[in-house]
Design a protein around this motif. Structure first.
Motif, PDB file in Angstrom:
ATOM      1  N   MET A   1       0.692  -1.441  -0.091  1.00 26.60           N
ATOM      2  CA  MET A   1       0.082   0.001   0.106  1.00 26.60           C
ATOM      3  C   MET A   1       0.925   1.228  -0.018  1.00 26.60           C
ATOM      4  N   ALA A   2       0.636   2.132  -0.965  1.00 24.14           N
ATOM      5  CA  ALA A   2       1.637   3.519  -1.043  1.00 24.14           C
ATOM      6  C   ALA A   2       1.222   4.350   0.089  1.00 24.14           C
ATOM      7  N   THR A   3       2.123   5.003   0.669  1.00 29.73           N
ATOM      8  CA  THR A   3       1.985   5.891   1.810  1.00 29.73           C
ATOM      9  C   THR A   3       1.657   7.293   1.472  1.00 29.73           C
ATOM     10  N   ALA A   4       0.682   8.187   1.958  1.00 28.83           N
ATOM     11  CA  ALA A   4       0.814   9.440   1.765  1.00 28.83           C
ATOM     12  C   ALA A   4       1.800  10.322   1.920  1.00 28.83           C
ATOM     13  N   THR A   5       2.319  11.309   1.154  1.00 32.76           N
ATOM     14  CA  THR A   5       3.235  12.236   1.337  1.00 32.76           C
ATOM     15  C   THR A   5       2.643  13.380   2.280  1.00 32.76           C
ATOM     16  N   MET A   6       3.192  13.533   3.444  1.00 33.32           N
ATOM     17  CA  MET A   6       2.752  14.571   4.456  1.00 33.32           C
ATOM     18  C   MET A   6       3.552  15.752   4.184  1.00 33.32           C
ATOM     19  N   LYS A   7       3.067  16.788   4.265  1.00 30.37           N
ATOM     20  CA  LYS A   7       3.427  18.300   3.836  1.00 30.37           C
ATOM     21  C   LYS A   7       2.916  19.049   5.317  1.00 30.37           C
ATOM     22  N   PRO A   8       3.741  19.837   5.796  1.00 28.72           N
ATOM     23  CA  PRO A   8       3.572  20.637   6.749  1.00 28.72           C
ATOM     24  C   PRO A   8       2.640  21.786   6.192  1.00 28.72           C
ATOM     25  N   THR A   9       1.562  22.261   7.039  1.00 27.12           N
ATOM     26  CA  THR A   9       0.603  23.456   6.724  1.00 27.12           C
ATOM     27  C   THR A   9       0.498  24.424   8.014  1.00 27.12           C
ATOM     28  N   THR A  10       0.570  25.700   7.644  1.00 24.78           N
ATOM     29  CA  THR A  10       0.222  26.299   8.732  1.00 24.78           C
ATOM     30  C   THR A  10      -0.970  26.984   8.654  1.00 24.78           C
ATOM     31  N   VAL A  11      -1.872  26.838   9.548  1.00 18.61           N
ATOM     32  CA  VAL A  11      -3.088  27.401   9.931  1.00 18.61           C
ATOM     33  C   VAL A  11      -3.007  28.318  10.995  1.00 18.61           C
ATOM     34  N   ARG A  12      -3.742  29.576  11.174  1.00 17.82           N
ATOM     35  CA  ARG A  12      -3.776  30.598  12.100  1.00 17.82           C
ATOM     36  C   ARG A  12      -5.091  30.569  12.546  1.00 17.82           C
ATOM     37  N   PHE A  13      -5.042  30.246  14.015  1.00 18.42           N
ATOM     38  CA  PHE A  13      -6.248  30.720  14.776  1.00 18.42           C
ATOM     39  C   PHE A  13      -6.366  31.553  15.829  1.00 18.42           C
ATOM     40  N   ASP A  14      -7.523  32.372  16.214  1.00 22.61           N
ATOM     41  CA  ASP A  14      -7.574  33.002  17.339  1.00 22.61           C
ATOM     42  C   ASP A  14      -7.175  32.135  18.635  1.00 22.61           C
ATOM     43  N   GLU A  15      -6.337  32.722  19.467  1.00 23.03           N
ATOM     44  CA  GLU A  15      -5.848  32.006  20.548  1.00 23.03           C
ATOM     45  C   GLU A  15      -7.000  31.393  21.695  1.00 23.03           C
TER      46      GLU A  15
END
Length: 99
Positions: free
Chosen positions: A1-15
């Protein structure tokens, strides 16, 4: 089974929003990353937002809150109810016309 490539993503939220969400997720054993991944998977699988969208409940302003408290106190007999009462609509109309 092929593994997915994980890529970091930045998400901004109100604290504050993030803190509240993390507390709820912690209580059910999920972390924020897992929840976001689950949500995105459901979005892709269902091809729609995977939950009901509803407006936030309305919070009464100070004047309305005070009126609600006074009405409740009158109902409980804690404050005298000095409202004018009428036995029929004709008496109420006559009162209003006399104002």
């Amino acid at each position: 089974m092929a593994t997915a490539t994980m890529k970091p993503t930045t998400v901004r939220f109100d604290e504050g929003l993030k803190s509240q969400a993390v507390a709820i997720l912690d209580s059910i054993g999920l972390n924020l990353n897992t929840y976001l991944t689950l949500s995105l998977r459901q979005l892709v699988n269902q091809r729609r937002v995977p939950f009901e969208l509803a407006p936030a409940p309305e919070v009464p302003n100070e004047e309305t809150r005070r009126a609600m408290l006074l009405a409740e106190a009158k109902e409980m007999g804690l404050v005298e109810d000095d409202a004018i009462r009428f036995d029929n609509a004709d008496d109420a109309i006559a009162y209003l016309e006399a104002l």
